[in-house]
Design an enzyme around this catalytic site. Structure first.
Site, PDB file in Angstrom:
ATOM      1  N   HIS A 269       0.854  -1.199   0.000  1.00 42.02           N
ATOM      2  CA  HIS A 269       0.000   0.000   0.000  1.00 42.02           C
ATOM      3  C   HIS A 269       0.888   1.248   0.000  1.00 42.02           C
ATOM      4  O   HIS A 269       1.756   1.416   0.849  1.00 42.02           O
ATOM      5  CB  HIS A 269      -0.886  -0.036   1.242  1.00 42.02           C
ATOM      6  CG  HIS A 269      -1.919   1.040   1.315  1.00 42.02           C
ATOM      7  ND1 HIS A 269      -3.144   0.953   0.680  1.00 42.02           N
ATOM      8  CD2 HIS A 269      -1.926   2.233   1.956  1.00 42.02           C
ATOM      9  CE1 HIS A 269      -3.855   2.043   0.946  1.00 42.02           C
ATOM     10  NE2 HIS A 269      -3.139   2.843   1.711  1.00 42.02           N
TER      11      HIS A 269
ATOM     12  N   ASP B  39       0.900   5.310   0.101  1.00 42.68           N
ATOM     13  CA  ASP B  39       0.080   6.473   0.462  1.00 42.68           C
ATOM     14  C   ASP B  39       0.637   7.738  -0.170  1.00 42.68           C
ATOM     15  O   ASP B  39       1.719   8.211   0.190  1.00 42.68           O
ATOM     16  CB  ASP B  39       0.040   6.624   1.989  1.00 42.68           C
ATOM     17  CG  ASP B  39      -0.857   5.581   2.628  1.00 42.68           C
ATOM     18  OD1 ASP B  39      -2.030   5.483   2.214  1.00 42.68           O
ATOM     19  OD2 ASP B  39      -0.389   4.868   3.528  1.00 42.68           O
TER      20      ASP B  39
ATOM     21  N   MET C 256       0.192  11.683  -0.725  1.00 40.50           N
ATOM     22  CA  MET C 256      -0.475  12.851  -0.117  1.00 40.50           C
ATOM     23  C   MET C 256       0.119  14.129  -0.693  1.00 40.50           C
ATOM     24  O   MET C 256       1.326  14.207  -0.907  1.00 40.50           O
ATOM     25  CB  MET C 256      -0.265  12.842   1.399  1.00 40.50           C
ATOM     26  CG  MET C 256      -0.686  11.543   2.065  1.00 40.50           C
ATOM     27  SD  MET C 256      -0.562  11.668   3.851  1.00 40.50           S
ATOM     28  CE  MET C 256      -0.802   9.953   4.325  1.00 40.50           C
TER      29      MET C 256
ATOM     30  N   HIS D  72      -2.839   4.552  -3.030  1.00 38.31           N
ATOM     31  CA  HIS D  72      -3.939   5.293  -2.402  1.00 38.31           C
ATOM     32  C   HIS D  72      -3.668   6.784  -2.577  1.00 38.31           C
ATOM     33  O   HIS D  72      -2.809   7.350  -1.900  1.00 38.31           O
ATOM     34  CB  HIS D  72      -3.987   4.893  -0.919  1.00 38.31           C
ATOM     35  CG  HIS D  72      -5.022   5.595  -0.108  1.00 38.31           C
ATOM     36  ND1 HIS D  72      -5.053   5.542   1.274  1.00 38.31           N
ATOM     37  CD2 HIS D  72      -6.084   6.373  -0.468  1.00 38.31           C
ATOM     38  CE1 HIS D  72      -6.073   6.251   1.731  1.00 38.31           C
ATOM     39  NE2 HIS D  72      -6.712   6.777   0.695  1.00 38.31           N
TER      40      HIS D  72
ATOM     41  N   MET E 118      -4.347  10.401  -1.967  1.00 35.30           N
ATOM     42  CA  MET E 118      -5.031  11.368  -1.097  1.00 35.30           C
ATOM     43  C   MET E 118      -4.644  12.741  -1.620  1.00 35.30           C
ATOM     44  O   MET E 118      -3.858  13.479  -1.005  1.00 35.30           O
ATOM     45  CB  MET E 118      -4.600  11.156   0.360  1.00 35.30           C
ATOM     46  CG  MET E 118      -5.215   9.901   0.968  1.00 35.30           C
ATOM     47  SD  MET E 118      -4.340   9.333   2.441  1.00 35.30           S
ATOM     48  CE  MET E 118      -3.044   8.378   1.658  1.00 35.30           C
TER      49      MET E 118
ATOM     50  N   MET F 236     -12.028   4.626   5.033  1.00 33.24           N
ATOM     51  CA  MET F 236     -11.023   5.177   5.961  1.00 33.24           C
ATOM     52  C   MET F 236     -11.571   5.110   7.384  1.00 33.24           C
ATOM     53  O   MET F 236     -12.683   5.578   7.646  1.00 33.24           O
ATOM     54  CB  MET F 236     -10.702   6.627   5.615  1.00 33.24           C
ATOM     55  CG  MET F 236      -9.910   6.844   4.338  1.00 33.24           C
ATOM     56  SD  MET F 236      -8.331   5.971   4.245  1.00 33.24           S
ATOM     57  CE  MET F 236      -7.468   6.601   5.681  1.00 33.24           C
TER      58      MET F 236
ATOM     59  N   ASP G  81      -8.658   1.078   6.123  1.00 32.13           N
ATOM     60  CA  ASP G  81      -7.342   1.715   6.275  1.00 32.13           C
ATOM     61  C   ASP G  81      -7.388   2.703   7.433  1.00 32.13           C
ATOM     62  O   ASP G  81      -8.217   3.616   7.441  1.00 32.13           O
ATOM     63  CB  ASP G  81      -7.020   2.438   4.949  1.00 32.13           C
ATOM     64  CG  ASP G  81      -5.651   3.085   4.921  1.00 32.13           C
ATOM     65  OD1 ASP G  81      -4.873   2.926   5.871  1.00 32.13           O
ATOM     66  OD2 ASP G  81      -5.373   3.756   3.903  1.00 32.13           O
TER      67      ASP G  81
HETATM   68  C1  DX5 Z   1      -3.482   7.342   6.437  1.00 29.11           C
HETATM   69  C2  DX5 Z   1      -3.049   6.358   5.387  1.00 29.11           C
HETATM   70  C3  DX5 Z   1      -2.842   5.000   5.908  1.00 29.11           C
HETATM   71  C4  DX5 Z   1      -1.763   4.889   6.945  1.00 29.11           C
HETATM   72  C5  DX5 Z   1      -2.245   3.902   7.952  1.00 29.11           C
HETATM   73  O1  DX5 Z   1      -3.885   8.522   5.847  1.00 29.11           O
HETATM   74  O2  DX5 Z   1      -3.973   6.273   4.325  1.00 29.11           O
HETATM   75  O3  DX5 Z   1      -2.614   4.064   4.867  1.00 29.11           O
HETATM   76  O4  DX5 Z   1      -0.527   4.445   6.467  1.00 29.11           O
HETATM   77  O5  DX5 Z   1      -1.392   3.921   9.039  1.00 29.11           O
HETATM   78  P1  DX5 Z   1      -1.729   3.136  10.363  1.00 29.11           P
HETATM   79  O6  DX5 Z   1      -1.895   1.700  10.005  1.00 29.11           O
HETATM   80  O7  DX5 Z   1      -0.536   3.404  11.203  1.00 29.11           O
HETATM   81  O8  DX5 Z   1      -2.996   3.743  10.902  1.00 29.11           O
HETATM   82 ZN    ZN Z   2      -3.727   4.544   2.848  1.00 28.47          ZN
END
Ligand code: DX5
Ligand code: ZN
Length: 219
Positions: free
Chosen positions: A39, A41, A43, A72, A74, A144, A179
């Site tokens: 996965h 992330d 951002m 993912h 964001m 989420m 997630d």
């Molecule tokens: C948060 C991310 C998650 C994050 C989860 O915005 O989308 O994927 O990595 O982290 P944990 O498992 O530590 O909550």
């Molecule tokens: Zn994520």
């Protein structure tokens, strides 16, 4: 690709909690420990109040990843970045409904036309009813269970309560991913509600034994 996943829980550890100076090593560790997907992330500092990594890092990881990259997004205007993330090697591309709203169907179509899996995600305050009309069009819904932006936050149970609403309205083979704040306990709770894919960042990377941590999400 999706049909292979209908009978198992897909574990997708998040490299947000990895060592960014050693991503190749951490990707290989996750693979050897039995992760199903990686996965990633992404951002942008606008859609969420944090900046992480972009398509060049996905591209750098790709040659070392034997398992699918679950990206993912964001970010705002995800439609502008579909090609760059797919060219970089995304196998599953998930974007946020809150970032596209009326354009959601177009963005789903755009991603699907590139022959990768498409995921649609909702933030904690978005009711599941707002995305029911898209369930037949997507491969995955990502619920989420924390406000997106940071790893290591506390799981919000009320967000997981959206899972049955989605499941009741979804085709059999829809992947329902969760997630945020996932550990062995919250994983169990989400699976009982109908989730079949779990993302976990800090739980996996802070454990002393990554293999055991991943297995503990599966049982
Ligand atoms: C948060 C991310 C998650 C994050 C989860 O915005 O989308 O994927 O990595 O982290 P944990 O498992 O530590 O909550
Ligand atoms: Zn994520």
């Amino acid at each position: 690709m999706k049909d292979n996943y209908t009978n198992k829980t897909i574990i997708s550890p998040s490299i947000l909690s990895a060592d960014f100076a050693n991503l190749q090593q951490d990707v290989e560790i996750l693979q050897e420990a039995g992760a199903d997907w990686i996965h990633v992330d992404v951002m942008d500092g606008h859609f969420v109040p944090n900046i992480t990594i972009g398509a060049p890092v996905v591209k750098a990881i790709k040659p070392h990843a034997k398992i699918p990259l679950d990206v993912h997004l964001m970010i705002e205007t995800p439609q502008n970045y579909v090609e760059s993330f797919i060219d970089a090697g995304a196998d599953i591309l998930t974007f946020h409904y809150e970032a596209t709203k009326d354009l959601t169907e177009d963005v789903i179509g755009h991603i699907k036309s590139q022959n990768v899996l498409v995921g649609l995600s909702i933030k904690p305050k978005t009711p599941p009813q707002e995305i029911l009309r898209y369930l037949l069009m997507v491969d995955m819904v990502l619920v989420m269970t924390v406000e997106p932006g940071f790893g290591g936050q506390t799981f919000m149970r009320e967000c997981a309560e959206k899972i049955p609403v989605i499941k009741q309205n979804a085709p059999e083979n829809l992947i329902i991913q969760v997630d945020g704040g996932i550990n062995s306990e919250t994983a169990q709770f989400c699976k009982e509600l109908g989730a079949n894919s779990l993302v976990a960042g800090s739980y996996v990377f802070k454990s002393n034994n990554i293999n055991e941590a991943i297995n503990s999400l599966r049982v």
